[in-house]
Design a protein around this motif. Structure first.
Motif, PDB file in Angstrom:
ATOM      1  N   THR A 237       0.928  -0.816  -0.103  1.00 37.06           N
ATOM      2  CA  THR A 237      -0.255  -0.319  -0.410  1.00 37.06           C
ATOM      3  C   THR A 237       0.873   1.003   0.007  1.00 37.06           C
ATOM      4  O   THR A 237       2.481   1.572   0.266  1.00 37.06           O
ATOM      5  CB  THR A 237      -0.801  -0.092   1.219  1.00 37.06           C
ATOM      6  OG1 THR A 237      -0.526  -0.030   2.214  1.00 37.06           O
ATOM      7  CG2 THR A 237      -1.232  -1.300   1.990  1.00 37.06           C
TER       8      THR A 237
ATOM      9  N   SER B 291      -5.189   4.957   3.235  1.00 30.10           N
ATOM     10  CA  SER B 291      -4.145   4.010   2.586  1.00 30.10           C
ATOM     11  C   SER B 291      -4.895   2.908   1.527  1.00 30.10           C
ATOM     12  O   SER B 291      -6.037   3.779   1.181  1.00 30.10           O
ATOM     13  CB  SER B 291      -4.109   2.506   3.338  1.00 30.10           C
ATOM     14  OG  SER B 291      -4.574   1.697   3.210  1.00 30.10           O
ATOM     15  N   LYS B 292      -3.792   3.538   0.048  1.00 31.81           N
ATOM     16  CA  LYS B 292      -4.691   2.511  -1.244  1.00 31.81           C
ATOM     17  C   LYS B 292      -3.443   1.324  -1.748  1.00 31.81           C
ATOM     18  O   LYS B 292      -2.507   1.501  -1.226  1.00 31.81           O
ATOM     19  CB  LYS B 292      -5.436   3.433  -2.099  1.00 31.81           C
ATOM     20  CG  LYS B 292      -3.912   4.057  -3.301  1.00 31.81           C
ATOM     21  CD  LYS B 292      -4.274   5.047  -3.701  1.00 31.81           C
ATOM     22  CE  LYS B 292      -2.856   6.571  -4.331  1.00 31.81           C
ATOM     23  NZ  LYS B 292      -4.177   7.374  -5.046  1.00 31.81           N
ATOM     24  N   SER B 293      -4.369   0.477  -2.420  1.00 29.08           N
ATOM     25  CA  SER B 293      -2.958  -0.568  -2.504  1.00 29.08           C
ATOM     26  C   SER B 293      -2.276   0.201  -3.800  1.00 29.08           C
ATOM     27  O   SER B 293      -3.229   0.704  -4.918  1.00 29.08           O
ATOM     28  CB  SER B 293      -4.347  -1.715  -3.140  1.00 29.08           C
ATOM     29  OG  SER B 293      -4.058  -2.394  -4.156  1.00 29.08           O
TER      30      SER B 293
END
Length: 352
Positions: A204, A216-218
Motif C-alpha cells: 500500500t 491507504s490504497k493498494s
C-alpha cells in the motif's frame, strides 16, 4: 500471524521519524559526521534511529534490531549529541494516541544514546529481527534530493513486514518518474508518501501526515507489454552501482530512454507503484556485500506489488546470513513477467 500490529507500529514509527528528518532536511547545517567507510551520517540519521528503536522496544521488547548507526562517535562529540537531543526531544505525532503507542518523548539525552546503541544485533536466520536504515540515501538527503526512512521485520530469515517513508516522492502514485526526481526536492508541495507491505497481504501507499495514519490504497507494478518502453532506475552514486553495466543491460533490452537516477529505497517504492519498471544495482566491487537494512523493506514492498527481487544470478535475496546479504551479488528488481528477460541481459553483460 497476521502482522497487522507490526505493520501499524512500523508505519507510525517511520512516520514520526520522518517528521524529524524533514525538520533537519530544511536546515542548512545538518551536523554531519564521516564514518570509517567515508559515508556521511547526520543528526537526522541518529535521531530517526533513536525514535524508531524506542517504538520497537516499547511494543516488541524481545525482538532484535539490526540498525545502521551506533552512538560511540556521539559520546565523543558532546556538542553534536546535544544538538541531536534538541531536535529529537520535541518530535511527536499530533495524534497523541499514536504517539503514546510509540513510547512518547525520549526521557533524556543519555537514554537517547543508549537506545541508538540497541541496533547491534548480528542478525541471522532465527527469530524476529528488525532491519532499520534511519536515513537511506544520506547523500541524497544532504544534497536536497531523495532519501527514505526504512524499516523491515525479518522472521527466521524471511521478510514479513516493510515500511518506508519517502518524504520527497510525489503523493500521486500514477506520476511516472522523471529525470529530475533525484535532484532538488526542497519545495515539498504534493510530496511525502508512506509505503508498506505484509507478506501475502499486498502493498500500500498513503500520504505522510504529522498525526494518525493517512488513508491507504493498494499499489501494484504496471504491466510492461514492450520492454523497450520500460523505465529503469539506478542509484545516483557511481560507487554504489555499476552505471556503465546498467546502461549496457538497458541497451541489450532495447531501452533507449536514459535511466532515472535517485538515491535510496525510493527506487523500490517507485517501481512498486508503477512509476517505473526496473531497478538495477549491479556490483561495483567483487567483495562488496549489500547491507540487509538497505533492501529488506524494499524487497517485500516490490514482491507484494507483483514484482521479483533477485541478485544478478536470479536468486532471491537471502536475509538469513547476518547483517549483510553475504550469499548474494547485486540486485535486480522488475515485474515478474519480465524478470527472467532482465536477468538474461544482466548475465550476458556481466559475462556470468
Amino acid at each position: 500471524m497476521s502482522y497487522q500490529q507490526e505493520r501499524y507500529v512500523a508505519e507510525l514509527a517511520v512516520q514520526r521519524a520522518t517528521l524529524l528528518t524533514q525538520k533537519v532536511f530544511h536546515e542548512k547545517a545538518k551536523g554531519t559526521l564521516s564514518k570509517d567507510d567515508k559515508s556521511p551520517v547526520t543528526i537526522g540519521d541518529f535521531g530517526a534511529q533513536a525514535l524508531i528503536i524506542q517504538a520497537i522496544r516499547k511494543n516488541f521488547p524481545q525482538d532484535e534490531i539490526v540498525a545502521e548507526e551506533e552512538a560511540s562517535s556521539l559520546r565523543e562529540d558532546k556538542a553534536l549529541s546535544g544538538e541531536i537531543w534538541e531536535q529529537v526531544k520535541d518530535i511527536k505525532l499530533s495524534d497523541n494516541e499514536s504517539d503514546s503507542l510509540l513510547g512518547g518523548p525520549l526521557p533524556s539525552e543519555e537514554k537517547m544514546l543508549e537506545i541508538i546503541d540497541q541496533g547491534k544485533s548480528p542478525g541471522g536466520g532465527k527469530g524476529r529481527i528488525w532491519a532499520l536504515d534511519p536515513i537511506d540515501g544520506t547523500k541524497g538527503f544532504l544534497r536536497g534530493g531523495q532519501y527514505a526512512v526504512c524499516l523491515g521485520l525479518i522472521e527466521d530469515g524471511d521478510v514479513k513486514v516493510g515500511a518506508i517513508g519517502c518524504p520527497n516522492l510525489p503523493v500521486d502514485d500514477s506520476a511516472t518518474m522523471s529525470s529530475g526526481i533525484g535532484a532538488d526536492q526542497t519545495d515539498g508541495a504534493g510530496k511525502g508518501v508512506l509505503f508498506s507491505a505484509i507478506k501475502g497481504a499486498g502493498a500500500t501507499s498513503r500520504p505522510l501526515t504529522s498525526g494518525a495514519l493517512g488513508a491507504s490504497k493498494s499499489i501494484s507494478m504496471r504491466p510492461v507489454p514492450d520492454i523497450a518502453q520500460a523505465v529503469f532506475c539506478e542509484g545516483v552514486e557511481a560507487g554504489h552501482s555499476a552505471q556503465g553495466d546498467n546502461a549496457a543491460v538497458a541497451q541489450r533490452l532495447g531501452i533507449t530512454s536514459p535511466s532515472v537516477r535517485l538515491d535510496s529505497q525510493a527506487k523500490y517504492c517507485s517501481i512498486a507503484r508503477g512509476a517505473g519498471d526496473i531497478y538495477l544495482r549491479l556490483p561495483v566491487k567483487k567483495d562488496y556485500q549489500e547491507k540487509i537494512w538497505d533492501h529488506a523493506a524494499g524487497d517485500i514492498i516490490v514482491r507484494e506489488a507483483g514484482g521479483q527481487v533477485t541478485d544478478i544470478y536470479g536468486a532471491r535475496l537471502d536475509f538469513s546470513k547476518g547483517r549483510t546479504l553475504a550469499a548474494n551479488k547485486g540486485v535486480v528488481a522488475a515485474p515478474k513477467a519480465i524478470q527472467d528477460q532482465v536477468i538474461g541481459a544482466v548475465k550476458i553483460v556481466l559475462k556470468l
